[in-house]
Design an enzyme around this catalytic site. Structure first.
Site, short mmCIF file in Angstrom:
data_model
loop_
_atom_site.label_atom_id
_atom_site.label_comp_id
_atom_site.label_asym_id
_atom_site.label_seq_id
_atom_site.Cartn_x
_atom_site.Cartn_y
_atom_site.Cartn_z
CD GLU A 34 64.98 8.25 -11.55
OE1 GLU A 34 64.99 7.98 -12.76
OE2 GLU A 34 64.23 9.13 -11.06
CD1 TRP A 58 61.30 6.99 -12.97
CD2 TRP A 58 60.12 6.59 -14.83
NE1 TRP A 58 60.44 8.04 -13.16
CE2 TRP A 58 59.71 7.84 -14.30
CE3 TRP A 58 59.52 6.14 -16.01
CZ2 TRP A 58 58.73 8.62 -14.90
CZ3 TRP A 58 58.53 6.93 -16.61
CH2 TRP A 58 58.15 8.15 -16.06
CD1 TRP A 114 58.82 11.09 -38.66
CD2 TRP A 114 59.50 12.57 -37.13
NE1 TRP A 114 58.30 10.68 -37.45
CE2 TRP A 114 58.71 11.58 -36.49
CE3 TRP A 114 60.02 13.60 -36.36
CZ2 TRP A 114 58.43 11.60 -35.12
CZ3 TRP A 114 59.77 13.61 -35.00
CH2 TRP A 114 58.98 12.63 -34.39
CG ASN A 146 67.95 10.66 -17.04
OD1 ASN A 146 67.53 9.98 -17.97
ND2 ASN A 146 67.16 11.39 -16.29
CD1 TRP A 195 59.32 8.51 -32.37
CD2 TRP A 195 60.52 6.78 -31.60
NE1 TRP A 195 58.52 7.37 -32.44
CE2 TRP A 195 59.23 6.31 -31.97
CE3 TRP A 195 61.44 5.87 -31.09
CZ2 TRP A 195 58.86 4.96 -31.86
CZ3 TRP A 195 61.07 4.53 -30.96
CH2 TRP A 195 59.79 4.08 -31.36
CD1 TRP A 244 65.94 6.87 -27.42
CD2 TRP A 244 65.52 8.74 -28.58
NE1 TRP A 244 67.14 7.46 -27.70
CE2 TRP A 244 66.91 8.60 -28.42
CE3 TRP A 244 65.03 9.84 -29.28
CZ2 TRP A 244 67.82 9.54 -28.94
CZ3 TRP A 244 65.93 10.77 -29.78
CH2 TRP A 244 67.30 10.61 -29.61
P1 FAD Z 1 70.88 6.40 -11.90
O1 FAD Z 1 70.33 7.77 -12.00
O2 FAD Z 1 71.89 6.14 -10.85
O3 FAD Z 1 69.66 5.43 -11.77
C1 FAD Z 1 69.77 4.10 -11.24
C2 FAD Z 1 69.25 3.09 -12.22
O4 FAD Z 1 67.86 3.29 -12.41
C3 FAD Z 1 69.87 3.20 -13.60
O5 FAD Z 1 71.10 2.52 -13.65
C4 FAD Z 1 68.80 2.58 -14.47
O6 FAD Z 1 68.85 1.18 -14.46
C5 FAD Z 1 67.52 3.01 -13.77
N1 FAD Z 1 67.00 4.24 -14.38
C6 FAD Z 1 67.31 5.52 -14.05
N2 FAD Z 1 66.58 6.38 -14.80
C7 FAD Z 1 65.81 5.64 -15.61
C8 FAD Z 1 64.85 5.94 -16.61
N3 FAD Z 1 64.49 7.19 -16.91
N4 FAD Z 1 64.28 4.92 -17.28
C9 FAD Z 1 64.59 3.64 -16.99
N5 FAD Z 1 65.50 3.29 -16.05
C10 FAD Z 1 66.08 4.27 -15.36
N6 FAD Z 1 68.63 3.60 -19.35
C11 FAD Z 1 69.15 2.40 -19.61
O7 FAD Z 1 69.48 1.65 -18.67
N7 FAD Z 1 69.33 1.95 -20.90
C12 FAD Z 1 69.00 2.71 -21.97
O8 FAD Z 1 69.16 2.27 -23.11
C13 FAD Z 1 68.47 4.01 -21.73
N8 FAD Z 1 68.16 4.83 -22.75
C14 FAD Z 1 67.65 6.09 -22.50
C15 FAD Z 1 67.30 6.91 -23.58
C16 FAD Z 1 66.77 8.17 -23.36
C17 FAD Z 1 66.40 9.06 -24.53
C18 FAD Z 1 66.58 8.63 -22.03
C19 FAD Z 1 66.00 9.98 -21.78
C20 FAD Z 1 66.90 7.81 -20.96
C21 FAD Z 1 67.43 6.53 -21.17
N9 FAD Z 1 67.78 5.68 -20.10
C22 FAD Z 1 68.29 4.43 -20.37
C23 FAD Z 1 67.49 6.05 -18.70
C24 FAD Z 1 68.62 6.77 -17.92
O9 FAD Z 1 69.11 7.84 -18.66
C25 FAD Z 1 69.78 5.83 -17.55
O10 FAD Z 1 69.28 4.67 -16.93
C26 FAD Z 1 70.73 6.50 -16.57
O11 FAD Z 1 71.23 7.70 -17.11
C27 FAD Z 1 71.89 5.55 -16.26
O12 FAD Z 1 72.80 6.16 -15.40
P2 FAD Z 1 72.91 5.74 -13.88
O13 FAD Z 1 73.15 4.28 -13.78
O14 FAD Z 1 73.91 6.64 -13.24
O15 FAD Z 1 71.46 6.05 -13.36
#
Ligand code: FAD
Length: 438
Positions: free
Chosen positions: A258, A261, A289, A324, A342, A365
């Site tokens: 993650e 990612w 759209w 997420n 989107w 997105w």
């Molecule tokens: P954890 O699951 O604990 O993950 C650890 C860290 O990994 C996160 O804090 C984040 O920095 C990174 N991470 C995890 N998943 C992703 C991912 N899919 N893409 C990129 N980084 C990731 N994340 C954001 O930080 N900012 C946003 O604006 C954002 N917008 C999103 C919009 C959409 C439509 C979707 C589907 C996902 C988005 N995410 C975003 C990714 C992800 O949902 C969040 O990072 C995550 O939910 C944050 O919670 P956590 O810290 O508990 O994540």
């Protein structure tokens, strides 16, 4: 003018330890003065004067200021447009060098270029450092030198290139004697910045090893505290990504993925900055759209009649964070069921998310709608009811966020799933067929 100084410019790194540009400045220069600029180009665009992110930054800066003051120095705070501020600073201080962590968003790149060019005319050195990510720009590219656009091979290369030195602690505290000693400096109140407290609690700055160890089992269940909830802290650099990566390597590979990612999307935005407004796959900009405003409003308020979608949106509206799993479900629902662009959803998340990160939000997105890198194919349409049955079977999450669930007050679905699914498949197929697309 007093003796010459060097400046460490805080941006998305609101901490004072394990911070490469600060560590470098302290080791290579003398009289290092830390700076933060409240950028009015950004602040003036925030319509909500109770924006919790401004409050968070303000709060963290106060902590940072106290740390510097304990070492006889202080944090210089300025408010205004960065280039004008730099002109002002040079009238007040004799600056020899400027140190900062690199930022890869299009606005930040433009800002830094302008500041760099200005400082050059004054013979002031400006050093940028990789600190917000482990690997940046073109550190991880395909064998032919081109950027990856698919995650799995990118992540494999990322892991194979990683060396201990990439994760080495960038120590600062032992060098604090090199900070510029100064009498206390001005610190604006939130009110002076034009903002108020939002009253939203901020997620903690730490996460237990237990959560990370079990992450692969708990990460998809929105009713659990099964993810780290560190996204806000990664966004603003209140924790170091190196520190978290060291923990991930020890505790859980899924968690490491993650973090990768996050870097993947930073790299994508750097190489494909047009994706901020345009679909990564251009054909997706041919989609017609529906953009029905009443539907959009129902989605924003969590009143679509699809409980998992509504619970997610209400969680976002109440806390500034959304799980997420539900981010994926609500984004798919908006773009595929409601056929809303989107960009509308991206803008709403931008306004509401505490962890709003341009690269990850655009990436998330475009992934959900099918238009992005490595995206879910457009014909894979999440069924929000099945998603709820799989990931919230006992309805714990939906009941937490929808108190009226199961009563007459809860709305009927604003759209029929089968109708929506057929419509999107036809509409997307038409738009993506190059022969028919205009
Ligand atoms: P954890 O699951 O604990 O993950 C650890 C860290 O990994 C996160 O804090 C984040 O920095 C990174 N991470 C995890 N998943 C992703 C991912 N899919 N893409 C990129 N980084 C990731 N994340 C954001 O930080 N900012 C946003 O604006 C954002 N917008 C999103 C919009 C959409 C439509 C979707 C589907 C996902 C988005 N995410 C975003 C990714 C992800 O949902 C969040 O990072 C995550 O939910 C944050 O919670 P956590 O810290 O508990 O994540």
């Amino acid at each position: 003018m007093s003796s010459s100084i060097s400046i460490f410019w805080h941006r998305r790194d609101l901490r004072t330890e394990d911070l490469r540009p600060l560590s470098e400045a302290l080791q290579k220069e003398k009289n290092v003065l830390p700076l933060f600029i409240f950028d009015t180009n950004i602040l003036n665009r925030l319509e909500n004067k109770k924006d919790a992110r401004v409050e968070f930054i303000h709060r963290k800066l106060k902590e940072i200021k106290t740390t510097y003051q304990e070492h006889g120095s202080d944090l210089l705070i300025k408010i205004g447009e960065p280039l004008k501020i730099w002109k002002e600073i040079l009238n007040e201080y004799k600056v020899e060098a400027v140190y900062a962590g690199r930022d890869y968003e299009p606005y930040a790149l433009e800002r830094d270029k302008a500041v760099y060019e200005f400082l050059q005319t004054k013979n002031i050195r400006f050093y940028g450092f990789r600190d917000h990510v482990i690997f940046e720009k073109s550190d991880i590219v395909k064998d032919d030198g081109k950027p990856y656009t698919v995650f799995t091979p990118y992540s494999k290369k990322w892991k194979s290139k990683l060396q201990d030195s990439d994760l080495a602690l960038q120590s600062c505290t032992p060098h604090f004697k090199k900070l510029y000693s100064t009498s206390p400096l001005y610190f604006p109140s939130l009110k002076e910045l034009g903002f108020e407290e939002a009253g939203i609690p901020f997620p903690e700055e730490k996460c237990s090893d237990e959560i990370i160890k079990k992450y692969h089992e708990t990460r998809d269940i929105p009713s659990l505290h099964g993810t780290s909830r560190l996204s806000l802290h990664l966004r603003f650099g209140t924790i170091s990504v190196r520190q978290l990566t060291r923990a991930a390597l020890k505790l859980n590979e899924k968690y490491l993925n993650e973090l990768i990612w996050r870097e993947f999307y930073q790299m994508i935005l750097y190489h494909f900055p047009h994706t901020i407004e345009k679909s990564f796959k251009p054909a997706f900009d041919n989609i017609q759209w529906e953009n029905n405003e009443a539907h959009f409003e129902a989605w924003c308020q969590g009143k679509t009649g699809y409980p998992l979608v509504d619970a997610g949106m209400r969680e976002l509206n109440a806390t500034g964070w959304m799980h997420n799993r539900t981010r994926m479900v609500v984004a798919s629902f908006l773009t595929k069921h409601l056929l809303i662009d989107w960009r509308w959803g991206e803008a709403y998340f931008k306004e509401k998310l505490l962890d709003y990160e341009c690269a990850s939000n655009i990436g998330g997105w475009q992934w959900a709608c099918g238009s992005g890198t490595d995206a879910a194919p457009y014909f894979r349409v999440f069924n929000p009811t099945t998603q709820q049955e799989n990931f919230d079977p006992d309805k714990i999450y939906i009941k937490k966020w929808i108190p009226e669930y199961g009563t007459k007050k809860y709305p009927d679905p604003i759209i029929d799933h089968t109708f929506a699914r057929d419509r999107i498949l036809k509409r997307f197929k038409f738009a993506l067929d190059e022969k028919k697309a205009v």
